[in-house]
Scaffold this motif. Structure first.
Motif, PDB file in Angstrom:
ATOM      1  N   LEU A  51      -4.990   8.871  15.991  1.00 42.14           N
ATOM      2  CA  LEU A  51      -3.732   8.260  16.356  1.00 42.14           C
ATOM      3  C   LEU A  51      -2.659   8.656  15.352  1.00 42.14           C
ATOM      4  CD1 LEU A  51      -4.853   4.694  17.425  1.00 42.14           C
ATOM      5  CD2 LEU A  51      -4.769   6.798  18.746  1.00 42.14           C
ATOM      6  N   ARG A  52      -1.418   8.624  15.809  1.00 38.32           N
ATOM      7  CA  ARG A  52      -0.308   9.027  14.947  1.00 38.32           C
ATOM      8  C   ARG A  52      -0.334   8.227  13.650  1.00 38.32           C
ATOM      9  NH1 ARG A  52       5.738   9.154  17.202  1.00 38.32           N
ATOM     10  NH2 ARG A  52       4.949  11.119  18.022  1.00 38.32           N
ATOM     11  N   PRO A  53      -0.246   8.886  12.498  1.00 31.88           N
ATOM     12  CA  PRO A  53      -0.244   8.148  11.229  1.00 31.88           C
ATOM     13  C   PRO A  53       1.027   7.334  11.068  1.00 31.88           C
ATOM     14  CG  PRO A  53       0.227  10.459  10.857  1.00 31.88           C
ATOM     15  CD  PRO A  53      -0.153  10.345  12.301  1.00 31.88           C
ATOM     16  N   GLN A  54       0.894   6.225  10.363  1.00 27.86           N
ATOM     17  CA  GLN A  54       2.041   5.399  10.007  1.00 27.86           C
ATOM     18  C   GLN A  54       2.227   5.489   8.500  1.00 27.86           C
ATOM     19  OE1 GLN A  54       3.803   3.443  12.557  1.00 27.86           O
ATOM     20  NE2 GLN A  54       2.635   4.973  13.680  1.00 27.86           N
ATOM     21  N   PHE A  55       3.455   5.359   8.046  1.00 27.65           N
ATOM     22  CA  PHE A  55       3.755   5.451   6.625  1.00 27.65           C
ATOM     23  C   PHE A  55       4.426   4.169   6.151  1.00 27.65           C
ATOM     24  CE2 PHE A  55       2.745   9.877   5.962  1.00 27.65           C
ATOM     25  CZ  PHE A  55       2.856  10.419   7.238  1.00 27.65           C
ATOM     26  N   THR A  56       4.015   3.705   4.979  1.00 28.68           N
ATOM     27  CA  THR A  56       4.642   2.542   4.365  1.00 28.68           C
ATOM     28  C   THR A  56       5.096   2.899   2.957  1.00 28.68           C
ATOM     29  OG1 THR A  56       2.580   1.663   3.410  1.00 28.68           O
ATOM     30  CG2 THR A  56       3.142   0.979   5.666  1.00 28.68           C
ATOM     31  N   VAL A  57       6.149   2.235   2.514  1.00 27.75           N
ATOM     32  CA  VAL A  57       6.668   2.436   1.163  1.00 27.75           C
ATOM     33  C   VAL A  57       6.857   1.077   0.512  1.00 27.75           C
ATOM     34  CG1 VAL A  57       8.562   3.328  -0.232  1.00 27.75           C
ATOM     35  CG2 VAL A  57       7.828   4.578   1.808  1.00 27.75           C
ATOM     36  N   LYS A  58       6.313   0.914  -0.689  1.00 33.56           N
ATOM     37  CA  LYS A  58       6.480  -0.326  -1.446  1.00 33.56           C
ATOM     38  C   LYS A  58       6.925   0.016  -2.858  1.00 33.56           C
ATOM     39  CE  LYS A  58       2.968  -2.934   1.118  1.00 33.56           C
ATOM     40  NZ  LYS A  58       1.706  -3.708   1.004  1.00 33.56           N
ATOM     41  N   LYS A  59       7.426  -1.005  -3.534  1.00 31.79           N
ATOM     42  CA  LYS A  59       7.787  -0.849  -4.938  1.00 31.79           C
ATOM     43  C   LYS A  59       6.790  -1.614  -5.803  1.00 31.79           C
ATOM     44  CE  LYS A  59      11.541   1.706  -5.133  1.00 31.79           C
ATOM     45  NZ  LYS A  59      12.666   1.497  -6.028  1.00 31.79           N
ATOM     46  N   GLU A  60       6.216  -0.935  -6.780  1.00 34.02           N
ATOM     47  CA  GLU A  60       5.255  -1.561  -7.681  1.00 34.02           C
ATOM     48  C   GLU A  60       5.989  -2.418  -8.706  1.00 34.02           C
ATOM     49  OE1 GLU A  60       1.305   0.091  -9.894  1.00 34.02           O
ATOM     50  OE2 GLU A  60       3.187   1.022 -10.497  1.00 34.02           O
ATOM     51  N   GLY A  61       5.659  -3.709  -8.725  1.00 38.58           N
ATOM     52  CA  GLY A  61       6.263  -4.586  -9.724  1.00 38.58           C
ATOM     53  C   GLY A  61       7.726  -4.892  -9.474  1.00 38.58           C
TER      54      GLY A  61
END
Length: 220
Positions: A51-61
């Motif tokens: 299935l099509r990959p999904q991307f997530t972005v987070k900030k550490e701390g």
């Protein structure tokens, strides 16, 4: 998540959301997505469509922390005990400073998603599939999914007597995961409408599940 096969992982790139006010975009940049497709095709022998990959972005701390980019790839859903479906999920983390051949690393073990589907085929996952945090018998998973609204309603009485849970006992909750407590009891993991968590362990009484204990955590 859209059930769109990407074959050799050459699907069109998702557009990154505007960064606004210095915040990190909510998805990977086109270059980051391209690097994942290149790395995945070079390191994985594909025998089935993904299935099509999904991307997530987070900030550490916090807002000024390190930017963490993750690619999420779901495998094909398979039928377990009727009407239960399960699906493997693999997460990959980006290290932008690593050499190209080692820029992405695969988390192990892979995750498992479960849900109830009454059609003959499992098809596409629902908007809110449930994450399996610990191994559980398929019949136990099925009972937990089927009875979780009743268990949650009864668990609100336990929340009233728990200082960590009482302030949020009347909030809206949705089921996000299944787990197992240290004492071996199955656990329903709920998230409320302000991102707080309630973990409700259950005991079985004949064919009914009863809440046994509840542990709450504040919003992350």
């Amino acid at each position: 998540m859209t059930a769109m096969a990407v074959g050799t992982m050459t699907a069109p790139l998702a557009h990154a959301a505007p960064a606004g006010d210095g915040a990190s975009p909510r998805t990977a940049t086109p270059d980051e997505q391209s690097s994942f497709f290149d790395w995945y095709n070079a390191t994985h022998q594909q025998t089935t469509s993904l299935l099509r990959p999904q991307f997530t972005v987070k900030k550490e701390g916090g807002r000024k922390g390190k930017r963490l980019v993750t690619a999420i790839v779901d495998g094909p859903a398979v039928r377990a005990v009727l009407p239960l479906c399960r699906q493997p999920r693999t997460l990959f983390d980006l290290d932008p400073r690593a050499p190209k051949a080692a820029r992405w690393t695969e988390r192990t073990p892979a995750q498992t998603l479960v849900w109830i589907e009454h059609q003959r085929q499992c098809g596409a996952q629902p908007d809110t599939p449930i994450l399996l945090h610990a191994p559980l018998a398929e019949m136990d998973m099925l009972m937990l999914l089927q009875q979780h609204p009743t268990v949650l309603g009864n668990a609100r009485l336990l929340m009233a007597g728990n200082s960590a849970c009482a302030p949020s006992r009347s909030r809206g909750y949705r089921l996000t995961g299944l787990d197992r407590a240290k004492d071996g009891l199955p656990v329903l993991v709920f998230e409320n409408d302000i991102a707080g968590e309630a973990r409700v362990s259950v005991r079985r009484s004949r064919n009914e599940l009863q809440p046994w204990a509840v542990v709450c955590a504040p919003p992350r």
